[in-house]
Design an enzyme around this catalytic site. Structure first.
Site, PDB file in Angstrom:
ATOM      1  N   CYS A   1      31.976   3.231  14.265  1.00  0.00           N
ATOM      2  CA  CYS A   1      30.574   3.636  14.494  1.00  0.00           C
ATOM      3  C   CYS A   1      30.457   4.570  15.709  1.00  0.00           C
ATOM      4  CB  CYS A   1      29.666   2.431  14.709  1.00  0.00           C
ATOM      5  SG  CYS A   1      29.528   1.326  13.297  1.00  0.00           S
ATOM      6  N   ARG A   2      30.430   3.977  16.909  1.00  0.00           N
ATOM      7  CA  ARG A   2      30.042   4.755  18.094  1.00  0.00           C
ATOM      8  C   ARG A   2      31.058   5.802  18.519  1.00  0.00           C
ATOM      9  NH1 ARG A   2      29.353  -0.382  21.683  1.00  0.00           N
ATOM     10  NH2 ARG A   2      31.113  -0.876  20.305  1.00  0.00           N
TER      11      ARG A   2
ATOM     12  N   ASP B   1      24.188  -0.336  20.656  1.00  0.00           N
ATOM     13  CA  ASP B   1      25.233  -0.666  19.678  1.00  0.00           C
ATOM     14  C   ASP B   1      24.636  -0.918  18.298  1.00  0.00           C
ATOM     15  OD1 ASP B   1      27.344  -1.606  18.210  1.00  0.00           O
ATOM     16  OD2 ASP B   1      28.089  -2.950  19.769  1.00  0.00           O
TER      17      ASP B   1
END
Ligand code: 4NP
Length: 160
Positions: free
Chosen positions: A13-14, A127
């Site tokens: 993801c990040r 997040d």
């Protein structure tokens, strides 16, 4: 050459979002040749199959919404050998900082940074794995990457 490794827990993801967003920003400045940009995970959650997981679909989708493709990116785990290969390890949150320190050893501790420290709002990147809010994560990461680019542009201007 500025060798940059973005790091998060899973590398789905990040940190892939940061890698892809920052690479695009650098390309737009015409300075791609001066940067090596990568991303990795502190955990082995997404590398167990030997080829690494693809970017998580909602993260892919938000990148596509902003005209960026995550095709081809697969999760990899940070290793101790990366310590010598990169100049900066840019973490998405404070837990990543602790895990990166553990993986790389104390001799690399001065290379570890938090992405949001390059913005006016230091702290953790929101997040999306827990919030489900990929738009806010994108916004945080975009601002962090923008600040990071400004940092390097200043540094490169001073070294001319
Ligand atoms: P990321 O998100 O660290 O931004 O890639 C996560 C991905 C996977 C998990 C947690 C966060 N996980 O627990 O598997």
């Amino acid at each position: 050459m500025n060798r940059i490794m973005f790091v998060c827990l899973g590398n789905i993801c990040r940190s892939p979002m940061a890698e892809i967003i920052f690479r695009d920003m650098v390309e737009k400045t015409g300075r791609s040749g001066e940067f090596l940009i990568a991303s990795s995970a502190t955990s082995d959650e997404n590398v167990w199959n030997g080829i690494g997981s693809e970017v998580y679909p909602p993260a892919k989708k938000i990148l596509e919404k902003h005209g960026l493709s995550a095709d081809g990116k697969r999760a990899v785990q940070l290793t101790a050998q990366d310590g010598a290969k990169y100049d900066m390890f840019i973490c998405m949150d404070r837990y990543n900082v602790r895990n990166v320190s553990r993986i790389l050893g104390t001799e690399n501790s001065d290379k570890i940074r938090m992405l949001m420290d390059f913005t006016a709002q230091p702290g953790d990147v929101s997040d999306p794995w827990y919030t489900g809010d990929f738009e806010t994560a994108y916004k945080d990461i975009y601002e962090g990457c923008n600040g990071l680019l400004e940092f390097f542009e200043k540094e490169m201007a001073e070294s001319v």
